[in-house]
Design a protein around this motif. Structure first.
Motif, PDB file in Angstrom:
ATOM      1  N   ILE A 105     109.199 -17.072  55.222  1.00 42.06           N
ATOM      2  CA  ILE A 105     109.605 -18.489  54.780  1.00 42.06           C
ATOM      3  C   ILE A 105     108.489 -19.051  53.949  1.00 42.06           C
ATOM      4  N   SER A 125     118.820 -24.468  45.999  1.00 45.23           N
ATOM      5  CA  SER A 125     118.746 -25.704  46.924  1.00 45.23           C
ATOM      6  C   SER A 125     117.911 -25.322  48.304  1.00 45.23           C
ATOM      7  N   LYS A 126     117.359 -26.365  48.658  1.00 44.74           N
ATOM      8  CA  LYS A 126     116.423 -26.400  49.838  1.00 44.74           C
ATOM      9  C   LYS A 126     116.806 -27.585  50.789  1.00 44.74           C
ATOM     10  N   ARG A 127     117.304 -26.951  51.953  1.00 51.31           N
ATOM     11  CA  ARG A 127     117.756 -28.108  53.013  1.00 51.31           C
ATOM     12  C   ARG A 127     117.159 -27.833  54.583  1.00 51.31           C
ATOM     13  N   LYS A 174     119.170 -20.051  46.542  1.00 54.13           N
ATOM     14  CA  LYS A 174     117.865 -20.201  46.118  1.00 54.13           C
ATOM     15  C   LYS A 174     117.622 -21.443  45.716  1.00 54.13           C
ATOM     16  N   GLU A 196     115.557 -17.602  51.681  1.00 47.78           N
ATOM     17  CA  GLU A 196     114.479 -17.337  52.435  1.00 47.78           C
ATOM     18  C   GLU A 196     114.917 -17.291  53.851  1.00 47.78           C
ATOM     19  N   SER A 213     108.361 -21.838  51.900  1.00 47.72           N
ATOM     20  CA  SER A 213     108.447 -23.268  51.611  1.00 47.72           C
ATOM     21  C   SER A 213     107.490 -23.890  52.504  1.00 47.72           C
ATOM     22  N   GLU A 222     112.304 -28.182  54.805  1.00 51.37           N
ATOM     23  CA  GLU A 222     113.181 -27.633  53.929  1.00 51.37           C
ATOM     24  C   GLU A 222     112.924 -26.293  53.561  1.00 51.37           C
ATOM     25  N   VAL A 223     114.078 -25.571  53.662  1.00 55.47           N
ATOM     26  CA  VAL A 223     114.020 -24.148  53.241  1.00 55.47           C
ATOM     27  C   VAL A 223     115.254 -23.747  52.595  1.00 55.47           C
ATOM     28  N   SER A 224     115.274 -22.652  51.836  1.00 53.86           N
ATOM     29  CA  SER A 224     116.374 -22.022  51.191  1.00 53.86           C
ATOM     30  C   SER A 224     117.332 -21.153  51.978  1.00 53.86           C
TER      31      SER A 224
END
Length: 571
Positions: free
Chosen positions: A362, A269-271, A267, A383, A364, A378-380
């Motif tokens: 989602i 981190s978002k990539r 959660k 999500e 983000s 970028e999303v986790s």
């Protein structure tokens, strides 16, 4: 609520901390130690003050003799015996679900402050959704696959640094920039000044330390610079599994080792999601009336841009080639063909794709730009798993959550936690997207075609791989009728990745974790997760799922004719 010293509260935690036992397993001499601790947790602590602890234990054992609970022979033997300690502090770096416990602790600290409770002394009972068996299997799968993958990663580097630019060249100033982001650097810079020789001296000063390795901890001598370089060679990972109907998170693994890598990759981190975003593009199209049998040509798609320096943009396929073949959008998504996704994105608009992603869960911010079709933004992982669960839950998005209720020390429920729910998609659209996701396993060139046959038997599986540019991020999302899980693999820095895209793609890095996990889960009936089939909509679909390209399949030209009123000549 009772303190037993060393920040230990409650008999169960005390028994585990001092003797690695359950309370029901304690013997007389062990119980006597804990009884003494209740009186004065510091003075009678067997770790800090063993002499006083022995005196107190003898007193308690004598009372057992006095009141006939033990006989003289037992008393004489027990009073000269050792403590029998198996002392181990119950901290956040040991045991099951270390990353999850840290996430939960942070949430509960805020909850306790808001609701005026002392989280550590009020005897609260917190009930979580985590399934201990599935959590164990997730951690085992992560360790087994990442240990192997790390060896492959190091071997393929052949001694080169893993921090490389888009052309495959080492980023020469990477270490200098990375060290400046560390607490050690900031502390030394504050003490000596950023431009001082002393700062450079201490950054390169060798010192004894213990470091992580997949073979176990290693005692070595490293400078801070050496240590940074060493740890930056490790690939990281995240994994989460949830029940799509209830929203209960069943397993949460935030990284490869919580003691040495605290950052949570579920959660926190978002990539960039890469091709795992494509289902939201296709969902928007299907919601507008497109069929999984709709066909398009694998050919270049060009966007007109507002950038004078780059007036056009033509996305490339992963292999840099266009086949010119006509295929259904189910086949295109199964094989992750970029050109077809871009073509669909042109028809529905990037804004429609963004809105659909948000509708499915989602949260983000996402850029409504053409490149979103390839998964920028970028999303986790948290999500993505929640959003994919919308497909398996007949179009109802259920917020992933991990605490069901909190009780006070008397068992009175203080708060029940009920997840947010909303109808995001129609049953029809959700089922059609499940059908699209199943294509990864069922279509000839599907990205999940090579899944272990034991998973496929008497079972329906939907899935999607994802790989970002330069293979900085590898994803795999797996959907079954009663469990949705996802894995991410990559470096903590985007510049750390395999030299070759083929080695770092999600099907090679993330999929094995999901596959390993699901095999373990299915092998244990106690998990309650069973093979099965997705529930069909309550009303007829009215859409053909058995596509035939040559007889009856809706073509790109036909759809444009229907949707926009163009004739063939205009095309």
């Amino acid at each position: 609520t009772i303190e037993y010293g060393n920040n230990t509260y409650g008999i169960k935690v005390a028994a585990q901390t001092y003797f690695n036992k359950l309370p029901s397993e304690l013997n007389h001499k062990e119980s006597a130690i804990l009884v003494g601790l209740i009186n004065k947790p510091t003075r009678y602590n067997p770790i800090r003050n063993p002499e006083f602890a022995m005196e107190k234990r003898t007193e308690i054992l004598y009372n057992l003799l006095k009141y006939g609970k033990i006989d003289q022979e037992a008393y004489d033997s027990l009073k000269v015996s050792d403590f029998g300690l198996q002392y181990k502090v119950q901290d956040q770096n040991e045991g099951l679900a270390t990353y999850f416990r840290t996430v939960m602790r942070n949430f509960l600290m805020g909850w306790a402050k808001t609701n005026d409770y002392d989280l550590f002394a009020d005897g609260l009972k917190i009930y979580t959704t985590i399934d201990s068996r599935m959590q164990l299997y997730a951690e085992q799968a992560m360790a087994e696959e990442m240990d192997t993958l790390q060896s492959v990663f190091i071997d393929h580097l052949q001694g080169d640094a893993p921090w490389i630019d888009e052309d495959g060249n080492e980023i020469l100033d990477f270490v200098d920039k990375a060290i400046k982001r560390t607490p050690n650097y900031r502390s030394l810079a504050k003490k000596y000044g950023e431009d001082s020789d002393s700062l450079n001296y201490w950054l390169n000063y060798p010192r004894d330390m213990t470091v992580f390795s997949w073979g176990g901890e290693i005692d070595t001598t490293f400078s801070l610079i050496d240590s940074l370089k060493y740890y930056k060679h490790f690939l990281q990972a995240g994994f989460m599994a949830m029940d799509p109907q209830t929203g209960h998170i069943k397993a949460w693994v935030g990284g490869i080792n919580h003691k040495y890598f605290k950052f949570d990759h579920v959660k926190q981190s978002k990539r960039q999601p890469g091709s795992t975003f494509k289902p939201f593009v296709y969902t928007a199209a299907i919601d507008l009336g497109y069929s999984p049998c709709y066909t398009a040509v694998d050919a270049p798609v060009t966007w007109m841009m507002d950038d004078p320096e780059k007036p056009t943009w033509t996305p490339q396929n992963a292999n840099g080639k266009f086949t010119g073949q006509t295929m259904t959008i189910r086949q295109a998504m199964a094989a992750s063909v970029n050109s077809v996704t871009a073509r669909i994105m042109q028809k529905i608009t990037p804004r429609a794709a963004v809105d659909m992603a948000h509708t499915c869960g989602i949260e983000s911010d996402l850029p409504a730009v053409p490149a979103l079709c390839l998964g920028i933004g970028e999303v986790s992982l948290y999500e993505l798993v929640g959003a994919y669960s919308t497909f398996a839950n007949q179009g109802v998005w259920t917020q992933p959550f991990f605490i069901t209720r909190i009780e006070d020390k008397n068992g009175v429920v203080i708060q029940d936690f009920i997840p947010k729910r909303r109808e995001a998609l129609s049953e029809k659209t959700a089922y059609l997207m499940i059908h699209m996701l199943k294509g990864a396993m069922e279509e000839r060139n599907g990205s999940a075609h090579a899944l272990d046959y034991r998973l496929k038997q008497n079972n329906e599986i939907g899935s999607k791989t994802g790989t970002t540019q330069n293979a900085s991020d590898g994803w795999y999302m797996g959907v079954t009728h009663d469990l949705v899980a996802g894995a991410w693999v990559g470096g903590d820095d985007r510049s750390i990745h395999f030299k070759h895209w083929a080695l770092g793609q999600g099907g090679k890095t993330a999929r094995p974790i999901w596959e390993n996990f699901m095999l373990k889960v299915y092998d244990d009936p106690r998990t309650g997760v069973e093979k099965g089939y997705f529930k069909k909509p309550s009303t007829p679909l009215g859409v053909e799922l058995d596509c035939d390209l040559y007889e009856g399949g809706t073509t790109e030209a036909d759809s444009l004719n229907i949707d926009l009123g163009f004739d063939d000549l205009d095309l």
